[in-house]
Design an enzyme around this catalytic site. Structure first.
Site, PDB file in Angstrom:
ATOM      1  N   HIS A 206       0.804  -1.233   0.000  1.00  0.00           N
ATOM      2  CA  HIS A 206       0.000   0.000   0.000  1.00  0.00           C
ATOM      3  C   HIS A 206       0.834   1.279   0.000  1.00  0.00           C
ATOM      4  O   HIS A 206       0.287   2.373  -0.023  1.00  0.00           O
ATOM      5  CB  HIS A 206      -0.972   0.022   1.185  1.00  0.00           C
ATOM      6  CG  HIS A 206      -0.291   0.350   2.505  1.00  0.00           C
ATOM      7  ND1 HIS A 206       0.330  -0.616   3.256  1.00  0.00           N
ATOM      8  CD2 HIS A 206      -0.108   1.512   3.166  1.00  0.00           C
ATOM      9  CE1 HIS A 206       0.847  -0.047   4.337  1.00  0.00           C
ATOM     10  NE2 HIS A 206       0.608   1.242   4.302  1.00  0.00           N
TER      11      HIS A 206
HETATM   12  C1  UD1 Z   1      -2.133   5.770   5.871  1.00  0.00           C
HETATM   13  C2  UD1 Z   1      -0.834   6.301   6.471  1.00  0.00           C
HETATM   14  C3  UD1 Z   1       0.247   5.254   6.314  1.00  0.00           C
HETATM   15  C4  UD1 Z   1      -0.178   3.926   6.893  1.00  0.00           C
HETATM   16  C5  UD1 Z   1      -1.478   3.512   6.245  1.00  0.00           C
HETATM   17  C6  UD1 Z   1      -1.977   2.214   6.801  1.00  0.00           C
HETATM   18  C7  UD1 Z   1      -0.423   8.721   6.336  1.00  0.00           C
HETATM   19  C8  UD1 Z   1       0.354   9.759   5.631  1.00  0.00           C
HETATM   20  N1  UD1 Z   1      -0.358   7.493   5.790  1.00  0.00           N
HETATM   21  O1  UD1 Z   1      -1.923   5.622   4.467  1.00  0.00           O
HETATM   22  O2  UD1 Z   1       1.398   5.680   7.012  1.00  0.00           O
HETATM   23  O3  UD1 Z   1       0.810   2.947   6.652  1.00  0.00           O
HETATM   24  O4  UD1 Z   1      -2.434   4.544   6.484  1.00  0.00           O
HETATM   25  O5  UD1 Z   1      -3.135   1.812   6.170  1.00  0.00           O
HETATM   26  O6  UD1 Z   1      -1.032   8.990   7.335  1.00  0.00           O
HETATM   27  N2  UD1 Z   1      -9.593   4.662   2.164  1.00  0.00           N
HETATM   28  C9  UD1 Z   1     -10.756   3.954   2.288  1.00  0.00           C
HETATM   29  N3  UD1 Z   1     -11.183   3.605   3.531  1.00  0.00           N
HETATM   30  C10 UD1 Z   1     -10.496   3.918   4.655  1.00  0.00           C
HETATM   31  C11 UD1 Z   1      -9.294   4.635   4.521  1.00  0.00           C
HETATM   32  C12 UD1 Z   1      -8.853   4.989   3.283  1.00  0.00           C
HETATM   33  O7  UD1 Z   1     -11.418   3.622   1.312  1.00  0.00           O
HETATM   34  O8  UD1 Z   1     -10.946   3.555   5.741  1.00  0.00           O
HETATM   35  C13 UD1 Z   1      -9.086   4.994   0.821  1.00  0.00           C
HETATM   36  C14 UD1 Z   1      -9.331   6.399   0.391  1.00  0.00           C
HETATM   37  O9  UD1 Z   1      -9.722   6.373  -0.955  1.00  0.00           O
HETATM   38  C15 UD1 Z   1      -7.981   7.076   0.499  1.00  0.00           C
HETATM   39  C16 UD1 Z   1      -7.007   5.924   0.339  1.00  0.00           C
HETATM   40  O10 UD1 Z   1      -7.698   4.767   0.798  1.00  0.00           O
HETATM   41  O11 UD1 Z   1      -7.804   8.056  -0.446  1.00  0.00           O
HETATM   42  C17 UD1 Z   1      -5.733   6.084   1.099  1.00  0.00           C
HETATM   43  O12 UD1 Z   1      -6.001   6.406   2.476  1.00  0.00           O
HETATM   44  P1  UD1 Z   1      -5.110   7.477   3.258  1.00  0.00           P
HETATM   45  O13 UD1 Z   1      -5.610   7.595   4.651  1.00  0.00           O
HETATM   46  O14 UD1 Z   1      -4.959   8.700   2.441  1.00  0.00           O
HETATM   47  O15 UD1 Z   1      -3.655   6.866   3.277  1.00  0.00           O
HETATM   48  P2  UD1 Z   1      -3.143   5.393   3.468  1.00  0.00           P
HETATM   49  O16 UD1 Z   1      -2.567   4.946   2.176  1.00  0.00           O
HETATM   50  O17 UD1 Z   1      -4.176   4.533   4.112  1.00  0.00           O
END
Ligand code: UD1
Length: 347
Positions: A206
């Protein structure tokens, strides 16, 4: 009575706070509350962890959701300032390196509340990782630095932090692992998926550097598809990765030897991890969990902020380019690479 407020925001935070909550609950002189920023909000990315870790419901849920780094961080800042005014804690704990960590540390320190950072001092040296910026910025402003491994002590000393603020405390993520391991062993999640203990690979990807670019992700998937003719794989897919896989048509083209499943809950994931032949990942925390379990781990990254997993544990850092990754996975499966294993101090 001292009132401590711990912040959770994203999936890797929950297991770091759960043992703190249990320790606080055992003391009559501590009131402990949890504020959830809502950076992760899907049931599979959040609720499942509260259940599996026997955590109490958060005192506040800020519901910040996803967005650009600026938007997400800003929403946490606004929401957390209000939560602090409402709850009036004596002490704030932030954990890990996600956007919620730096956002809440900034608010708490400016509000004059003593603040501690759990998992302080880790450094990948790679400033293109958003987490690295969050680590550096958080450690620069908090009062107490709680450290999980020797490299953290060395980094903080090099950066000139006051030795009196640095505390080598061990690893609450590993405390959670030992708490849930008996249940995870009973769960036998691999059998549910038709896999045989010790005869499958567990995959997670991820990191933005591996999954945001379709071409890079395709290269990695091609390697996995190739190796999966030798060993079946199970791949719980993070929402960030899922969206790229689907957009590029890679999900539909996945060979049946790679089982794509939804993000797993904590106990299910631990169950899959403890009986895997090898774990292939770009996660931070999984490098530590596989080290504690003694399960071979291939980390598809050029740097790690957790070097003790390489020097003491079962972690092999591998440049995520196709031929190197392919050869490394085969070498681990062939037993050519063996890991001199030692549990890191205090884990
Ligand atoms: C975040 C953390 C990362 C951690 C990871 C674990 C930061 C900068 N990054 O990255 O350090 O390793 O979490 O998972 O804080 N989304 C969903 N459902 C959710 C959450 C996210 O669908 O519950 C989708 C959204 O479209 C979002 C994407 O996943 O745009 C990424 O989520 P985001 O919170 O931006 O960053 P992570 O890649 O999860």
């Amino acid at each position: 009575m001292i009132k401590i407020l711990s912040v959770v925001g994203a999936r890797p935070n929950f297991m770091k706070v759960a043992p703190i909550d249990r320790a606080a609950a055992a003391r009559a002189d501590v009131e402990h509350i949890i504020v959830h920023t809502g950076q992760h909000y899907d049931a599979s990315m959040s609720d499942a962890f509260f259940r599996d870790l026997d955590m109490p419901q958060p005192a506040s849920f800020l519901g910040v959701g996803s967005g650009s780094h600026g938007e997400q961080t800003a929403r946490v800042i606004v929401g957390f300032e209000q939560a602090l005014a409402e709850h009036q804690p004596d002490y704030v704990i932030v954990v890990g390196d996600v956007n919620s960590t730096i956002a809440c540390a900034l608010v708490a320190v400016k509000a004059g509340i003593r603040t501690g950072h759990v998992e302080s001092g880790l450094r990948s040296g790679d400033r293109t990782m958003p987490e690295e910026i969050n680590r550096l910025a958080t450690d620069a402003i908090v009062d107490d630095l709680f450290v999980t491994e020797q490299s953290g002590l060395d980094n903080l000393a090099r950066e000139g932090h006051d030795p009196a603020s640095i505390h080598f405390v061990g690893n609450t993520m590993i405390d959670s692992l030992h708490y849930a391991l008996p249940l995870a062993r009973q769960r036998k999640k691999a059998h549910e998926l038709g896999l045989v203990d010790g005869a499958y690979a567990l995959v997670t990807l991820h990191r933005p550097s591996n999954v945001d670019d379709v071409d890079q992700l395709r290269l990695l998937i091609d390697v996995l598809a190739d190796v999966s003719t030798r060993i079946p794989m199970v791949f719980p897919v993070h929402p960030r990765t899922r969206s790229v896989l689907e957009r590029a048509g890679l999900a539909a083209g996945m060979p049946p030897s790679i089982r794509l499943i939804d993000p797993a809950g904590y106990v299910d994931f631990l169950s899959l991890m403890q009986s895997a032949a090898v774990v292939i990942t770009d996660s931070g925390g999984i490098q530590e969990e596989t080290t504690a379990l003694g399960v071979p781990c291939i980390t598809a990254r050029t740097t790690t902020e957790r070097p003790v997993t390489v020097t003491h544990g079962t972690n092999l850092l591998v440049d995520p380019v196709p031929e190197t990754l392919r050869q490394s996975i085969h070498a681990v499966l062939d037993g050519v690479i063996v890991f001199p294993r030692q549990v890191p101090p205090l884990w």
